[in-house]
Design a protein around this motif. Structure first.
Motif, PDB file in Angstrom:
ATOM      1  N   SER A  13      -2.868   3.280  -1.125  1.00 21.09           N
ATOM      2  CA  SER A  13      -2.558   1.857  -1.079  1.00 21.09           C
ATOM      3  C   SER A  13      -1.644   1.523   0.090  1.00 21.09           C
ATOM      4  O   SER A  13      -1.762   0.445   0.661  1.00 21.09           O
ATOM      5  CB  SER A  13      -1.895   1.419  -2.391  1.00 21.09           C
ATOM      6  OG  SER A  13      -2.792   1.554  -3.458  1.00 21.09           O
ATOM      7  N   SER A  14      -0.764   2.434   0.458  1.00 23.30           N
ATOM      8  CA  SER A  14       0.127   2.151   1.582  1.00 23.30           C
ATOM      9  C   SER A  14      -0.650   2.089   2.887  1.00 23.30           C
ATOM     10  O   SER A  14      -0.350   1.264   3.750  1.00 23.30           O
ATOM     11  CB  SER A  14       1.257   3.176   1.668  1.00 23.30           C
ATOM     12  OG  SER A  14       0.760   4.463   1.902  1.00 23.30           O
ATOM     13  N   SER A  15      -1.681   2.911   3.024  1.00 23.05           N
ATOM     14  CA  SER A  15      -2.483   2.835   4.242  1.00 23.05           C
ATOM     15  C   SER A  15      -3.305   1.542   4.263  1.00 23.05           C
ATOM     16  O   SER A  15      -3.477   0.931   5.314  1.00 23.05           O
ATOM     17  CB  SER A  15      -3.392   4.054   4.383  1.00 23.05           C
ATOM     18  OG  SER A  15      -4.332   4.092   3.352  1.00 23.05           O
ATOM     19  N   LEU A  16      -3.775   1.104   3.106  1.00 21.43           N
ATOM     20  CA  LEU A  16      -4.497  -0.164   3.031  1.00 21.43           C
ATOM     21  C   LEU A  16      -3.568  -1.339   3.330  1.00 21.43           C
ATOM     22  O   LEU A  16      -3.960  -2.280   4.026  1.00 21.43           O
ATOM     23  CB  LEU A  16      -5.125  -0.336   1.652  1.00 21.43           C
ATOM     24  CG  LEU A  16      -6.279   0.586   1.306  1.00 21.43           C
ATOM     25  CD1 LEU A  16      -6.696   0.392  -0.146  1.00 21.43           C
ATOM     26  CD2 LEU A  16      -7.438   0.344   2.236  1.00 21.43           C
ATOM     27  N   CYS A  17      -2.353  -1.271   2.829  1.00 20.20           N
ATOM     28  CA  CYS A  17      -1.374  -2.322   3.091  1.00 20.20           C
ATOM     29  C   CYS A  17      -1.034  -2.377   4.574  1.00 20.20           C
ATOM     30  O   CYS A  17      -0.939  -3.456   5.163  1.00 20.20           O
ATOM     31  CB  CYS A  17      -0.114  -2.081   2.259  1.00 20.20           C
ATOM     32  SG  CYS A  17       1.135  -3.367   2.427  1.00 20.20           S
ATOM     33  N   LEU A  18      -0.880  -1.226   5.188  1.00 19.63           N
ATOM     34  CA  LEU A  18      -0.591  -1.174   6.621  1.00 19.63           C
ATOM     35  C   LEU A  18      -1.752  -1.744   7.430  1.00 19.63           C
ATOM     36  O   LEU A  18      -1.536  -2.488   8.395  1.00 19.63           O
ATOM     37  CB  LEU A  18      -0.289   0.263   7.038  1.00 19.63           C
ATOM     38  CG  LEU A  18       0.176   0.475   8.465  1.00 19.63           C
ATOM     39  CD1 LEU A  18       1.463  -0.299   8.730  1.00 19.63           C
ATOM     40  CD2 LEU A  18       0.379   1.939   8.740  1.00 19.63           C
ATOM     41  N   GLN A  19      -2.967  -1.447   7.041  1.00 18.46           N
ATOM     42  CA  GLN A  19      -4.134  -2.025   7.711  1.00 18.46           C
ATOM     43  C   GLN A  19      -4.151  -3.539   7.579  1.00 18.46           C
ATOM     44  O   GLN A  19      -4.462  -4.250   8.533  1.00 18.46           O
ATOM     45  CB  GLN A  19      -5.427  -1.458   7.124  1.00 18.46           C
ATOM     46  CG  GLN A  19      -5.737  -0.059   7.542  1.00 18.46           C
ATOM     47  CD  GLN A  19      -7.020   0.445   6.886  1.00 18.46           C
ATOM     48  OE1 GLN A  19      -7.676  -0.285   6.138  1.00 18.46           O
ATOM     49  NE2 GLN A  19      -7.357   1.689   7.163  1.00 18.46           N
ATOM     50  N   TYR A  20      -3.793  -4.044   6.397  1.00 18.75           N
ATOM     51  CA  TYR A  20      -3.750  -5.488   6.177  1.00 18.75           C
ATOM     52  C   TYR A  20      -2.733  -6.153   7.094  1.00 18.75           C
ATOM     53  O   TYR A  20      -3.016  -7.176   7.720  1.00 18.75           O
ATOM     54  CB  TYR A  20      -3.424  -5.780   4.706  1.00 18.75           C
ATOM     55  CG  TYR A  20      -3.203  -7.242   4.426  1.00 18.75           C
ATOM     56  CD1 TYR A  20      -4.278  -8.108   4.328  1.00 18.75           C
ATOM     57  CD2 TYR A  20      -1.920  -7.761   4.272  1.00 18.75           C
ATOM     58  CE1 TYR A  20      -4.087  -9.454   4.073  1.00 18.75           C
ATOM     59  CE2 TYR A  20      -1.722  -9.102   4.025  1.00 18.75           C
ATOM     60  CZ  TYR A  20      -2.812  -9.945   3.927  1.00 18.75           C
ATOM     61  OH  TYR A  20      -2.617 -11.279   3.689  1.00 18.75           O
ATOM     62  N   ILE A  21      -1.553  -5.559   7.208  1.00 15.45           N
ATOM     63  CA  ILE A  21      -0.507  -6.129   8.063  1.00 15.45           C
ATOM     64  C   ILE A  21      -0.934  -6.103   9.522  1.00 15.45           C
ATOM     65  O   ILE A  21      -0.724  -7.064  10.259  1.00 15.45           O
ATOM     66  CB  ILE A  21       0.830  -5.385   7.847  1.00 15.45           C
ATOM     67  CG1 ILE A  21       1.323  -5.600   6.418  1.00 15.45           C
ATOM     68  CG2 ILE A  21       1.888  -5.853   8.837  1.00 15.45           C
ATOM     69  CD1 ILE A  21       2.467  -4.704   6.017  1.00 15.45           C
ATOM     70  N   LYS A  22      -1.567  -5.015   9.941  1.00 10.99           N
ATOM     71  CA  LYS A  22      -2.042  -4.934  11.327  1.00 10.99           C
ATOM     72  C   LYS A  22      -3.121  -5.966  11.617  1.00 10.99           C
ATOM     73  O   LYS A  22      -3.166  -6.539  12.698  1.00 10.99           O
ATOM     74  CB  LYS A  22      -2.556  -3.524  11.626  1.00 10.99           C
ATOM     75  CG  LYS A  22      -1.452  -2.506  11.772  1.00 10.99           C
ATOM     76  CD  LYS A  22      -2.009  -1.137  12.082  1.00 10.99           C
ATOM     77  CE  LYS A  22      -0.905  -0.115  12.247  1.00 10.99           C
ATOM     78  NZ  LYS A  22      -1.438   1.227  12.523  1.00 10.99           N
ATOM     79  N   ILE A  33       1.233 -10.808   0.690  1.00 16.78           N
ATOM     80  CA  ILE A  33       0.810  -9.418   0.511  1.00 16.78           C
ATOM     81  C   ILE A  33       0.636  -9.152  -0.976  1.00 16.78           C
ATOM     82  O   ILE A  33       1.560  -9.342  -1.758  1.00 16.78           O
ATOM     83  CB  ILE A  33       1.835  -8.449   1.130  1.00 16.78           C
ATOM     84  CG1 ILE A  33       1.958  -8.708   2.626  1.00 16.78           C
ATOM     85  CG2 ILE A  33       1.446  -7.011   0.860  1.00 16.78           C
ATOM     86  CD1 ILE A  33       3.024  -7.891   3.292  1.00 16.78           C
ATOM     87  N   HIS A  34      -0.553  -8.727  -1.358  1.00 16.73           N
ATOM     88  CA  HIS A  34      -0.853  -8.500  -2.767  1.00 16.73           C
ATOM     89  C   HIS A  34      -0.879  -7.022  -3.105  1.00 16.73           C
ATOM     90  O   HIS A  34      -1.772  -6.542  -3.791  1.00 16.73           O
ATOM     91  CB  HIS A  34      -2.182  -9.160  -3.132  1.00 16.73           C
ATOM     92  CG  HIS A  34      -2.159 -10.631  -2.930  1.00 16.73           C
ATOM     93  ND1 HIS A  34      -1.453 -11.483  -3.737  1.00 16.73           N
ATOM     94  CD2 HIS A  34      -2.717 -11.411  -1.986  1.00 16.73           C
ATOM     95  CE1 HIS A  34      -1.593 -12.719  -3.313  1.00 16.73           C
ATOM     96  NE2 HIS A  34      -2.363 -12.702  -2.234  1.00 16.73           N
ATOM     97  N   PHE A  35       0.114  -6.296  -2.606  1.00 17.72           N
ATOM     98  CA  PHE A  35       0.303  -4.892  -2.939  1.00 17.72           C
ATOM     99  C   PHE A  35       1.607  -4.772  -3.715  1.00 17.72           C
ATOM    100  O   PHE A  35       2.473  -5.644  -3.631  1.00 17.72           O
ATOM    101  CB  PHE A  35       0.365  -4.028  -1.671  1.00 17.72           C
ATOM    102  CG  PHE A  35      -0.959  -3.933  -0.959  1.00 17.72           C
ATOM    103  CD1 PHE A  35      -1.865  -2.951  -1.299  1.00 17.72           C
ATOM    104  CD2 PHE A  35      -1.293  -4.814   0.044  1.00 17.72           C
ATOM    105  CE1 PHE A  35      -3.086  -2.856  -0.650  1.00 17.72           C
ATOM    106  CE2 PHE A  35      -2.511  -4.737   0.695  1.00 17.72           C
ATOM    107  CZ  PHE A  35      -3.405  -3.749   0.344  1.00 17.72           C
ATOM    108  N   SER A  36       1.762  -3.711  -4.454  1.00 19.10           N
ATOM    109  CA  SER A  36       2.952  -3.554  -5.276  1.00 19.10           C
ATOM    110  C   SER A  36       4.189  -3.304  -4.416  1.00 19.10           C
ATOM    111  O   SER A  36       4.101  -2.897  -3.257  1.00 19.10           O
ATOM    112  CB  SER A  36       2.766  -2.397  -6.264  1.00 19.10           C
ATOM    113  OG  SER A  36       2.774  -1.166  -5.573  1.00 19.10           O
ATOM    114  N   ILE A  37       5.333  -3.546  -5.012  1.00 18.86           N
ATOM    115  CA  ILE A  37       6.608  -3.320  -4.343  1.00 18.86           C
ATOM    116  C   ILE A  37       6.765  -1.839  -4.006  1.00 18.86           C
ATOM    117  O   ILE A  37       7.337  -1.499  -2.972  1.00 18.86           O
ATOM    118  CB  ILE A  37       7.771  -3.815  -5.232  1.00 18.86           C
ATOM    119  CG1 ILE A  37       7.741  -5.338  -5.335  1.00 18.86           C
ATOM    120  CG2 ILE A  37       9.114  -3.343  -4.728  1.00 18.86           C
ATOM    121  CD1 ILE A  37       7.984  -6.050  -4.027  1.00 18.86           C
ATOM    122  N   ALA A  38       6.246  -0.955  -4.841  1.00 17.17           N
ATOM    123  CA  ALA A  38       6.343   0.487  -4.578  1.00 17.17           C
ATOM    124  C   ALA A  38       5.611   0.863  -3.293  1.00 17.17           C
ATOM    125  O   ALA A  38       6.088   1.708  -2.523  1.00 17.17           O
ATOM    126  CB  ALA A  38       5.784   1.273  -5.755  1.00 17.17           C
TER     127      ALA A  38
END
Length: 66
Positions: A13-22, A33-38
């Motif tokens: 999920s962190s790699s997906l979140c990073l892709q979203y931000i990029k 951002i619809h990813f968890s705080i963790a």
């Protein structure tokens, strides 16, 4: 027999979140951002992203470490 986990792990999920931000141009509003705080905390702990308060909102930005 071990059970197969159907939910993505924090690392995935962190790699997906990073892709979203990029894809958002390197900066995204925290409320969008619809990813968890963790997941976001994992990216912060790895010095991959940083949090910036611009006065008009809180943004998550990709950390430019060269």
């Amino acid at each position: 027999m071990p059970r197969k986990n159907s939910h993505p792990t924090t690392q995935d999920s962190s790699s997906l979140c990073l892709q979203y931000i990029k894809r958002c141009g390197g900066s995204a509003r925290l409320s969008s951002i619809h990813f968890s705080i963790a997941v976001i905390q994992t990216l912060i702990n790895n010095n991959t992203v940083k949090i910036t308060n611009t006065g008009s909102g809180i943004y998550v930005e990709v950390n430019d470490v060269a």
